[in-house]
Design a protein around this motif. Structure first.
Motif, PDB file in Angstrom:
ATOM      1  N   ILE A 123      -8.868   0.312   3.522  1.00  0.00           N
ATOM      2  CA  ILE A 123      -8.956   1.581   4.250  1.00  0.00           C
ATOM      3  C   ILE A 123      -7.585   2.211   4.533  1.00  0.00           C
ATOM      4  CG2 ILE A 123      -9.710   2.647   6.430  1.00  0.00           C
ATOM      5  CD1 ILE A 123     -12.145   0.750   6.305  1.00  0.00           C
ATOM      6  N   PRO A 124      -6.559   1.454   4.942  1.00  0.00           N
ATOM      7  CA  PRO A 124      -5.267   2.108   5.208  1.00  0.00           C
ATOM      8  C   PRO A 124      -4.625   2.764   3.980  1.00  0.00           C
ATOM      9  CG  PRO A 124      -5.310  -0.069   6.198  1.00  0.00           C
ATOM     10  CD  PRO A 124      -6.535   0.052   5.356  1.00  0.00           C
ATOM     11  N   HIS A 125      -5.013   2.325   2.773  1.00  0.00           N
ATOM     12  CA  HIS A 125      -4.376   2.860   1.570  1.00  0.00           C
ATOM     13  C   HIS A 125      -5.281   3.792   0.767  1.00  0.00           C
ATOM     14  CE1 HIS A 125      -2.158  -0.852   2.528  1.00  0.00           C
ATOM     15  NE2 HIS A 125      -1.127  -0.131   2.177  1.00  0.00           N
ATOM     16  N   ILE A 126      -6.410   4.167   1.330  1.00  0.00           N
ATOM     17  CA  ILE A 126      -7.384   4.972   0.587  1.00  0.00           C
ATOM     18  C   ILE A 126      -6.886   6.393   0.314  1.00  0.00           C
ATOM     19  CG2 ILE A 126      -8.790   5.978   2.431  1.00  0.00           C
ATOM     20  CD1 ILE A 126     -11.193   4.706   0.816  1.00  0.00           C
ATOM     21  N   SER A 127      -5.965   6.892   1.111  1.00  0.00           N
ATOM     22  CA  SER A 127      -5.473   8.263   0.916  1.00  0.00           C
ATOM     23  C   SER A 127      -4.316   8.357  -0.076  1.00  0.00           C
ATOM     24  CB  SER A 127      -5.041   8.855   2.261  1.00  0.00           C
ATOM     25  OG  SER A 127      -3.981   8.102   2.797  1.00  0.00           O
ATOM     26  N   HIS A 128      -3.879   7.228  -0.619  1.00  0.00           N
ATOM     27  CA  HIS A 128      -2.809   7.212  -1.624  1.00  0.00           C
ATOM     28  C   HIS A 128      -3.401   6.714  -2.945  1.00  0.00           C
ATOM     29  CE1 HIS A 128      -0.849   6.537   2.318  1.00  0.00           C
ATOM     30  NE2 HIS A 128      -0.041   7.476   1.863  1.00  0.00           N
ATOM     31  N   PRO A 129      -3.912   7.624  -3.783  1.00  0.00           N
ATOM     32  CA  PRO A 129      -4.689   7.210  -4.958  1.00  0.00           C
ATOM     33  C   PRO A 129      -3.985   6.219  -5.888  1.00  0.00           C
ATOM     34  CG  PRO A 129      -4.829   9.574  -4.665  1.00  0.00           C
ATOM     35  CD  PRO A 129      -3.842   9.067  -3.670  1.00  0.00           C
ATOM     36  N   GLN A 130      -2.731   6.460  -6.221  1.00  0.00           N
ATOM     37  CA  GLN A 130      -2.054   5.547  -7.153  1.00  0.00           C
ATOM     38  C   GLN A 130      -1.879   4.161  -6.548  1.00  0.00           C
ATOM     39  OE1 GLN A 130       1.438   7.792  -8.163  1.00  0.00           O
ATOM     40  NE2 GLN A 130       0.458   8.645  -9.977  1.00  0.00           N
ATOM     41  N   HIS A 131      -1.482   4.107  -5.314  1.00  0.00           N
ATOM     42  CA  HIS A 131      -1.313   2.814  -4.644  1.00  0.00           C
ATOM     43  C   HIS A 131      -2.671   2.154  -4.422  1.00  0.00           C
ATOM     44  CE1 HIS A 131       0.219   0.168  -1.242  1.00  0.00           C
ATOM     45  NE2 HIS A 131       0.867  -0.203  -2.318  1.00  0.00           N
ATOM     46  N   PHE A 132      -3.681   2.960  -4.131  1.00  0.00           N
ATOM     47  CA  PHE A 132      -5.029   2.452  -3.921  1.00  0.00           C
ATOM     48  C   PHE A 132      -5.553   1.778  -5.187  1.00  0.00           C
ATOM     49  CE2 PHE A 132      -9.680   3.161  -3.842  1.00  0.00           C
ATOM     50  CZ  PHE A 132      -9.983   2.387  -2.735  1.00  0.00           C
ATOM     51  N   TYR A 133      -5.332   2.407  -6.350  1.00  0.00           N
ATOM     52  CA  TYR A 133      -5.773   1.807  -7.612  1.00  0.00           C
ATOM     53  C   TYR A 133      -5.053   0.488  -7.886  1.00  0.00           C
ATOM     54  CZ  TYR A 133      -7.993   6.297  -8.487  1.00  0.00           C
ATOM     55  OH  TYR A 133      -8.764   7.428  -8.392  1.00  0.00           O
ATOM     56  N   HIS A 134      -3.786   0.438  -7.543  1.00  0.00           N
ATOM     57  CA  HIS A 134      -3.014  -0.799  -7.702  1.00  0.00           C
ATOM     58  C   HIS A 134      -3.607  -1.913  -6.838  1.00  0.00           C
ATOM     59  CE1 HIS A 134       1.078  -2.990  -7.122  1.00  0.00           C
ATOM     60  NE2 HIS A 134       0.382  -3.547  -8.086  1.00  0.00           N
ATOM     61  N   ILE A 135      -3.949  -1.589  -5.611  1.00  0.00           N
ATOM     62  CA  ILE A 135      -4.547  -2.560  -4.702  1.00  0.00           C
ATOM     63  C   ILE A 135      -5.934  -2.981  -5.191  1.00  0.00           C
ATOM     64  CG2 ILE A 135      -5.481  -2.819  -2.362  1.00  0.00           C
ATOM     65  CD1 ILE A 135      -3.054  -1.126  -1.430  1.00  0.00           C
ATOM     66  N   ILE A 136      -6.724  -2.028  -5.674  1.00  0.00           N
ATOM     67  CA  ILE A 136      -8.056  -2.347  -6.200  1.00  0.00           C
ATOM     68  C   ILE A 136      -7.950  -3.293  -7.393  1.00  0.00           C
ATOM     69  CG2 ILE A 136     -10.080  -1.360  -7.373  1.00  0.00           C
ATOM     70  CD1 ILE A 136     -10.028  -0.994  -4.323  1.00  0.00           C
ATOM     71  N   VAL A 143      -1.807 -16.854  -6.564  1.00  0.00           N
ATOM     72  CA  VAL A 143      -0.911 -15.813  -7.080  1.00  0.00           C
ATOM     73  C   VAL A 143      -1.481 -14.424  -6.807  1.00  0.00           C
ATOM     74  CG1 VAL A 143      -0.036 -14.788  -9.227  1.00  0.00           C
ATOM     75  CG2 VAL A 143       0.245 -17.207  -8.811  1.00  0.00           C
ATOM     76  N   GLU A 144      -2.766 -14.234  -7.038  1.00  0.00           N
ATOM     77  CA  GLU A 144      -3.364 -12.923  -6.785  1.00  0.00           C
ATOM     78  C   GLU A 144      -3.335 -12.570  -5.299  1.00  0.00           C
ATOM     79  OE1 GLU A 144      -4.050 -10.399  -8.599  1.00  0.00           O
ATOM     80  OE2 GLU A 144      -3.523 -11.514 -10.392  1.00  0.00           O
ATOM     81  N   ALA A 145      -3.524 -13.557  -4.436  1.00  0.00           N
ATOM     82  CA  ALA A 145      -3.416 -13.297  -2.996  1.00  0.00           C
ATOM     83  C   ALA A 145      -1.987 -12.892  -2.633  1.00  0.00           C
ATOM     84  CB  ALA A 145      -3.848 -14.531  -2.204  1.00  0.00           C
ATOM     85  N   LEU A 146      -1.001 -13.562  -3.236  1.00  0.00           N
ATOM     86  CA  LEU A 146       0.403 -13.186  -2.997  1.00  0.00           C
ATOM     87  C   LEU A 146       0.682 -11.777  -3.503  1.00  0.00           C
ATOM     88  CD1 LEU A 146       2.445 -16.397  -3.856  1.00  0.00           C
ATOM     89  CD2 LEU A 146       2.361 -15.216  -1.675  1.00  0.00           C
ATOM     90  N   TYR A 156       1.943  -8.641  -1.323  1.00  0.00           N
ATOM     91  CA  TYR A 156       3.161  -7.880  -1.637  1.00  0.00           C
ATOM     92  C   TYR A 156       2.851  -6.392  -1.791  1.00  0.00           C
ATOM     93  CZ  TYR A 156       5.368 -12.375  -2.761  1.00  0.00           C
ATOM     94  OH  TYR A 156       5.870 -13.644  -2.719  1.00  0.00           O
ATOM     95  N   ALA A 157       1.736  -6.066  -2.446  1.00  0.00           N
ATOM     96  CA  ALA A 157       1.394  -4.660  -2.689  1.00  0.00           C
ATOM     97  C   ALA A 157       1.032  -3.927  -1.407  1.00  0.00           C
ATOM     98  CB  ALA A 157       0.235  -4.571  -3.682  1.00  0.00           C
ATOM     99  N   THR A 158       0.402  -4.614  -0.458  1.00  0.00           N
ATOM    100  CA  THR A 158      -0.046  -3.925   0.758  1.00  0.00           C
ATOM    101  C   THR A 158       0.984  -3.933   1.867  1.00  0.00           C
ATOM    102  OG1 THR A 158      -1.141  -5.942   1.536  1.00  0.00           O
ATOM    103  CG2 THR A 158      -2.464  -4.363   0.301  1.00  0.00           C
TER     104      THR A 158
END
Length: 129
Positions: A29-42, A83-86, A90-92
């Motif tokens: 939810i905190p990153h939903i308004s930043h589409p490029q970063h949101f896709y990276h997190i998804i 690794v994926e959790a790390l 890092y991304a968030t």
């Protein structure tokens, strides 16, 4: 455990719902308004879900059949979960990667190397007859 892992699509859906539910408020939810970063997190969340699913399936197979090959493969998938959790962390959180002090190598690279080693041992290991 075998009941749950026998229906793999249902298990995958359960894992997806649990992971998304846990990560919704602090990560998604905190990153939903930043589409490029949101896709990276998804992408990292999807990788985390898939790695957890593969770890559970492989550990279930190991518990049913035994064998060191399945154990090494399960440990390889567990290291992929770590690794994926790390990477998701890092991304968030916007922090730099953790370095291993003596060799100055990023921790995820060391874990990925361990994962490849475990998969290699799992594939190349010859079980006694």
């Amino acid at each position: 455990m075998d009941n749950i892992t026998s229906d793999k699509p249902k298990l995958f859906i359960i894992i997806t719902v649990i992971v998304v539910s846990i990560l919704a408020i602090p990560v998604i939810i905190p990153h939903i308004s930043h589409p490029q970063h949101f896709y990276h997190i998804i992408l990292h969340i999807a990788s985390l879900i898939l790695s957890i699913f593969l770890f559970i399936i492989s550990i279930s197979s190991y518990s049913r059949n035994g064998g060191s090959r399945l154990l090494f493969m399960s440990l390889g998938f567990l290291s992929l979960v770590i690794v994926e959790a790390l990477f998701l962390f890092y991304a968030t959180r916007g922090i730099r990667e953790i370095l291993v002090p003596v060799v100055n190598i990023e921790l995820p690279h060391v874990i990925l190397f361990a994962m490849l080693t475990l998969f290699g041992i799992g594939i190349l290991r010859v079980n006694p007859k």
